[in-house]
Design an enzyme around this catalytic site. Structure first.
Site, PDB file in Angstrom:
ATOM      1  N   LYS A 118      16.317  17.206 -13.442  1.00 15.95           N
ATOM      2  CA  LYS A 118      15.721  16.969 -14.752  1.00 15.95           C
ATOM      3  C   LYS A 118      16.248  18.038 -15.714  1.00 15.95           C
ATOM      4  O   LYS A 118      16.140  19.241 -15.434  1.00 15.95           O
ATOM      5  CB  LYS A 118      14.196  17.081 -14.605  1.00 15.95           C
TER       6      LYS A 118
HETATM    7  O1  G3P Z   1       6.402  14.921 -16.600  1.00 21.08           O
HETATM    8  C1  G3P Z   1       6.488  14.693 -17.958  1.00 21.08           C
HETATM    9  C2  G3P Z   1       5.290  14.064 -18.614  1.00 21.08           C
HETATM   10  O2  G3P Z   1       4.880  12.926 -17.930  1.00 21.08           O
HETATM   11  C3  G3P Z   1       4.189  15.008 -19.016  1.00 21.08           C
HETATM   12  O3  G3P Z   1       3.006  14.369 -19.364  1.00 21.08           O
HETATM   13  O4  G3P Z   1       0.596  14.369 -19.958  1.00 21.08           O
HETATM   14  O5  G3P Z   1       1.847  16.533 -19.831  1.00 21.08           O
HETATM   15  O6  G3P Z   1       2.250  14.954 -21.687  1.00 21.08           O
HETATM   16  P1  G3P Z   1       1.859  15.109 -20.258  1.00 21.08           P
END
Ligand code: G3P
Length: 217
Positions: A83
């Site tokens: 990533k």
């Molecule tokens: O892994 C990336 C993403 O899914 C993060 O989600 O909820 O932290 O905005 P969030």
């Protein structure tokens, strides 16, 4: 549509993998911190729990160091997906890594132009953050729609991995738009199976079945 789970909690991953519905896992530095475990060790364990891609994020900001970190991550298992952030250095690393046969997920995407660049850099996955977009007063699902349109216009192979999904409606709308993959926390994935009428129906059937006095086994 593929289902990835967004967590570094191996107990949750094991439970979901056992359903046969899980196609991969995404992690990020915040989720690794939450797990309280050593990064390389937890990624190795996750790679053994699922056959599909397991995203592990580089933390360097410059191309050269990203490549060095990616080299270490790629040694963990064949299903590691590197990533990288959506920056010029991240895109440069994406191109070099995919040219060398690695799986790459370009993360922190907040515009369709960024997604266009990731596709040109040969990304395996682009991760637009729907929830964080919404949090900031933008339309996260409209972003997924725009990327779908652009990728279809040019037949890009990059898969749209809708990330930062917060609730079942996000998943439903992504499926309608045609996102290739969704990643969501375990709780959101589990919620997809829930319906109050399913629970109510089951209660009714169980009560009537008890009245028959029969057993199947
Ligand atoms: O892994 C990336 C993403 O899914 C993060 O989600 O909820 O932290 O905005 P969030």
């Amino acid at each position: 549509m593929k289902f990835f789970v967004d967590t570094a909690d191996t107990a949750e991953i094991r439970e979901l993998a056992a359903t046969g519905l899980l196609d991969g896992v995404t992690t990020n530095p915040t989720l690794i911190h939450k797990s309280g475990r050593k990064f390389l060790e937890v990624v190795e364990e996750i790679c053994g729990l699922v056959d599909g891609p397991v995203s592990a994020e580089v933390v360097a900001l410059d191309h050269e160091t990203m490549m060095k970190e990616a080299e270490i991550l790629r040694k963990i298992a064949d299903n590691v997906c590197i990533k990288v952030p959506l920056t010029i250095d991240g895109l440069k690393s994406c191109k070099a890594l995919t040219d060398d046969g690695a799986l790459v997920n370009v993360t922190l995407c907040f515009s369709a132009n960024q997604a266009l660049l990731a596709a040109k850099a040969g990304a395996s996955f682009i991760s637009p953050f729907v929830g964080r977009h919404d949090d900031n007063g933008f339309d996260g699902l409209a972003l997924i729609e725009d990327i779908r349109l652009i990728y279809d216009n040019y037949q890009f192979d990059t898969e749209i991995l809708a990330a930062s999904l917060r609730h079942p409606i996000h998943v439903l709308e992504c499926a309608k738009i045609g996102a290739d993959v969704i990643t969501a926390p375990p709780a959101v994935i589990k919620m997809l199976s829930k319906h109050v009428l399913t629970d109510k129906g089951l209660e009714g059937f169980a009560a009537d079945w008890a009245k028959t006095g029969q057993t199947i086994l």
